[in-house]
Design a protein around this motif. Structure first.
Motif, PDB file in Angstrom:
ATOM      1  N   GLU A  57     -19.742  92.028  62.319  1.00  0.00           N
ATOM      2  CA  GLU A  57     -18.451  92.405  62.915  1.00  0.00           C
ATOM      3  C   GLU A  57     -17.395  92.747  61.860  1.00  0.00           C
ATOM      4  O   GLU A  57     -16.244  93.067  62.191  1.00  0.00           O
ATOM      5  N   GLY A  58     -17.767  92.700  60.568  1.00  0.00           N
ATOM      6  CA  GLY A  58     -16.828  93.026  59.517  1.00  0.00           C
ATOM      7  C   GLY A  58     -16.039  91.818  59.059  1.00  0.00           C
ATOM      8  O   GLY A  58     -16.126  90.723  59.639  1.00  0.00           O
ATOM      9  N   ILE A  59     -15.253  92.006  57.990  1.00  0.00           N
ATOM     10  CA  ILE A  59     -14.479  90.904  57.435  1.00  0.00           C
ATOM     11  C   ILE A  59     -13.170  91.454  56.859  1.00  0.00           C
ATOM     12  O   ILE A  59     -13.116  92.564  56.323  1.00  0.00           O
ATOM     13  N   TYR A 109      -3.584  97.165  46.966  1.00  0.00           N
ATOM     14  CA  TYR A 109      -3.229  97.810  48.238  1.00  0.00           C
ATOM     15  C   TYR A 109      -2.726  96.810  49.266  1.00  0.00           C
ATOM     16  O   TYR A 109      -1.600  96.891  49.755  1.00  0.00           O
ATOM     17  N   GLY A 110      -3.562  95.865  49.636  1.00  0.00           N
ATOM     18  CA  GLY A 110      -3.220  94.926  50.687  1.00  0.00           C
ATOM     19  C   GLY A 110      -4.450  94.609  51.517  1.00  0.00           C
ATOM     20  O   GLY A 110      -5.585  94.879  51.122  1.00  0.00           O
ATOM     21  N   PHE A 111      -4.229  94.048  52.690  1.00  0.00           N
ATOM     22  CA  PHE A 111      -5.351  93.619  53.525  1.00  0.00           C
ATOM     23  C   PHE A 111      -5.990  94.812  54.242  1.00  0.00           C
ATOM     24  O   PHE A 111      -5.303  95.706  54.761  1.00  0.00           O
ATOM     25  N   ILE A 112      -7.320  94.792  54.242  1.00  0.00           N
ATOM     26  CA  ILE A 112      -8.117  95.804  54.930  1.00  0.00           C
ATOM     27  C   ILE A 112      -9.284  95.104  55.620  1.00  0.00           C
ATOM     28  O   ILE A 112      -9.539  93.919  55.379  1.00  0.00           O
ATOM     29  N   LYS A 113      -9.981  95.826  56.452  1.00  0.00           N
ATOM     30  CA  LYS A 113     -11.197  95.291  57.052  1.00  0.00           C
ATOM     31  C   LYS A 113     -12.372  96.119  56.570  1.00  0.00           C
ATOM     32  O   LYS A 113     -12.306  97.361  56.549  1.00  0.00           O
ATOM     33  N   VAL A 114     -13.447  95.450  56.153  1.00  0.00           N
ATOM     34  CA  VAL A 114     -14.618  96.156  55.629  1.00  0.00           C
ATOM     35  C   VAL A 114     -15.852  95.822  56.457  1.00  0.00           C
ATOM     36  O   VAL A 114     -15.980  94.731  57.018  1.00  0.00           O
ATOM     37  N   PHE A 115     -16.749  96.801  56.527  1.00  0.00           N
ATOM     38  CA  PHE A 115     -18.010  96.677  57.237  1.00  0.00           C
ATOM     39  C   PHE A 115     -19.142  97.061  56.278  1.00  0.00           C
ATOM     40  O   PHE A 115     -18.991  97.969  55.468  1.00  0.00           O
ATOM     41  N   ARG A 116     -20.246  96.359  56.376  1.00  0.00           N
ATOM     42  CA  ARG A 116     -21.428  96.677  55.577  1.00  0.00           C
ATOM     43  C   ARG A 116     -22.477  97.278  56.501  1.00  0.00           C
ATOM     44  O   ARG A 116     -22.905  96.646  57.464  1.00  0.00           O
ATOM     45  N   ILE A 117     -22.886  98.520  56.186  1.00  0.00           N
ATOM     46  CA  ILE A 117     -23.848  99.230  57.021  1.00  0.00           C
ATOM     47  C   ILE A 117     -25.069  99.564  56.179  1.00  0.00           C
ATOM     48  O   ILE A 117     -24.953 100.166  55.102  1.00  0.00           O
ATOM     49  N   VAL A 118     -26.244  99.172  56.650  1.00  0.00           N
ATOM     50  CA  VAL A 118     -27.495  99.485  55.967  1.00  0.00           C
ATOM     51  C   VAL A 118     -28.246 100.501  56.816  1.00  0.00           C
ATOM     52  O   VAL A 118     -28.567 100.240  57.983  1.00  0.00           O
ATOM     53  N   SER A 119     -28.516 101.664  56.238  1.00  0.00           N
ATOM     54  CA  SER A 119     -29.198 102.730  56.980  1.00  0.00           C
ATOM     55  C   SER A 119     -30.692 102.447  57.066  1.00  0.00           C
ATOM     56  O   SER A 119     -31.213 101.521  56.427  1.00  0.00           O
ATOM     57  N   LYS A 120     -31.397 103.274  57.826  1.00  0.00           N
ATOM     58  CA  LYS A 120     -32.833 103.083  58.020  1.00  0.00           C
ATOM     59  C   LYS A 120     -33.612 103.237  56.721  1.00  0.00           C
ATOM     60  O   LYS A 120     -34.678 102.649  56.554  1.00  0.00           O
ATOM     61  N   ASP A 121     -33.080 104.054  55.801  1.00  0.00           N
ATOM     62  CA  ASP A 121     -33.784 104.237  54.526  1.00  0.00           C
ATOM     63  C   ASP A 121     -33.375 103.216  53.470  1.00  0.00           C
ATOM     64  O   ASP A 121     -33.761 103.319  52.305  1.00  0.00           O
ATOM     65  N   GLY A 122     -32.564 102.222  53.883  1.00  0.00           N
ATOM     66  CA  GLY A 122     -32.189 101.143  52.981  1.00  0.00           C
ATOM     67  C   GLY A 122     -30.903 101.368  52.222  1.00  0.00           C
ATOM     68  O   GLY A 122     -30.470 100.494  51.451  1.00  0.00           O
ATOM     69  N   ASP A 123     -30.252 102.512  52.421  1.00  0.00           N
ATOM     70  CA  ASP A 123     -28.992 102.793  51.736  1.00  0.00           C
ATOM     71  C   ASP A 123     -27.879 101.926  52.317  1.00  0.00           C
ATOM     72  O   ASP A 123     -27.748 101.811  53.541  1.00  0.00           O
TER      73      ASP A 123
END
Length: 333
Positions: free
Chosen positions: A211-213, A220-234
């Protein structure tokens, strides 16, 4: 009083030539296509060259065509660049050695940066810049900021600005924030963030739930980040200034951001944007402008009728083939 002879070809003549032509996109070919009727008044090759030479270097002609087709108060702005391949172009202006995502290597090419406005299913180019740092001293990020400022000047108030890793500098993020706009981008894995106020670490070292963090981006300041792993492992790290964004929303915005890649494919496959072999800076710029305006006509036809760019292009060829079958000009006797 001396009569001034009107030009033998117009912007629309060249745009329509780009729309209809299949393989060759030169002033010589435009002239040949315009003089099939053996009309002494038909434009010569030089007429089309002069047409391109007298085009202004700015992008106002594009804006004049699109300003009534967009609703600046809604929708999304997508900014990205693409390399127009020029593999045999040692003497062509605007060509630089640069990285190509298509070829995954350094190539000779012209770097074209575009702002696309999208709402619902529309893909409308509203502004562009051409990288030529040896002449104007501007980096790609300088052009990014110039186009953002021009969009604000023209009244755009996008729901989000969407862009890729290259443009995710602190300066650019702050510029968007200062306009009161939201953004979504990708970050490199070594960008420094502070997840718990104990110190900065590379984003790749974080444990990021699906769900991100929320983290603090350095300078800069506060942001929300997401980690996405594609089917090829990227692995990709997406980020936004909207701290309560959910993964479903991020995925939807990422899908919208992909529309500029569709635009890049369209101007290259159907509008001949890469095919101009003229050497002069002004002619190359004018050709690129005309190709983008040709794309605009393909896109408006798609929006109105649902017919794809490919089908629209081939309908022109089919009609020409049909006319030839009905009235062939070559025969054995």
């Amino acid at each position: 009083m001396n009569d001034i002879n009107p030009p033998k070809c117009t912007e629309l003549d060249y745009i329509n030539f780009l729309i209809a032509s299949s393989r060759v996109f030169s002033c010589t070919e435009a002239s040949k296509c315009s003089s099939i009727s053996i009309d002494s008044n038909s434009p010569a090759h030089d007429s089309f060259t002069r047409l391109l030479l007298r085009q202004p270097p700015d992008t106002e002609a594009l804006w004049e065509e699109v300003k009534d087709l967009v609703t600046p108060e809604v929708g999304f702005l997508i900014i990205d660049d693409t390399v127009l391949d020029k593999p045999y172009s040692k003497h062509i202006d605007l060509v630089y050695r640069q990285w190509s995502g298509k070829h995954h290597q350094i190539v000779n090419g012209i770097n074209l940066e575009t702002v696309v406005w999208t709402y619902n299913d529309a893909i409308i180019p509203v502004d562009f810049r051409i990288y030529d740092i040896d002449t104007d001293g501007k980096t790609k990020n300088d052009h990014f900021l110039d186009m953002l400022n021009k969009a604000e000047e023209r009244g755009f108030k996008p729901d989000f600005v969407l862009f890729d890793t290259w443009y995710s500098s602190i300066k650019n993020l702050k510029a968007i924030r200062n306009k009161g706009w939201h953004w979504l981008t990708r970050l490199k894995k070594n960008r420094l963030v502070n997840p718990d106020m104990t110190g900065n670490v590379a984003i790749e070292l974080l444990t990021i739930p699906p769900e991100g963090i929320t983290v603090h981006l350095k300078e800069y300041g506060f942001i929300k980040v997401f980690r996405i792993v594609s089917k090829d492992g990227d692995t990709q790290y997406w980020a936004t200034d909207v701290l309560d964004m959910q993964e479903e929303k991020r995925k939807d915005l990422a899908k919208k951001a992909w529309k500029i890649e569709e635009y890049h494919r369209g101007i290259k496959q159907f509008c001949g944007v890469e095919r101009c072999q003229a050497r002069r800076n002004s002619v190359q710029r004018a050709h690129i402008m005309m190709a983008i305006r040709a794309f605009l006509r393909f896109e408006m036809q798609r929006i109105k009728t649902g017919i794809t760019w490919f089908e629209t292009k081939w309908n022109i060829t089919r009609n020409a083939v049909n006319q030839f079958i009905r009235k062939p000009i070559y025969a054995l006797a």
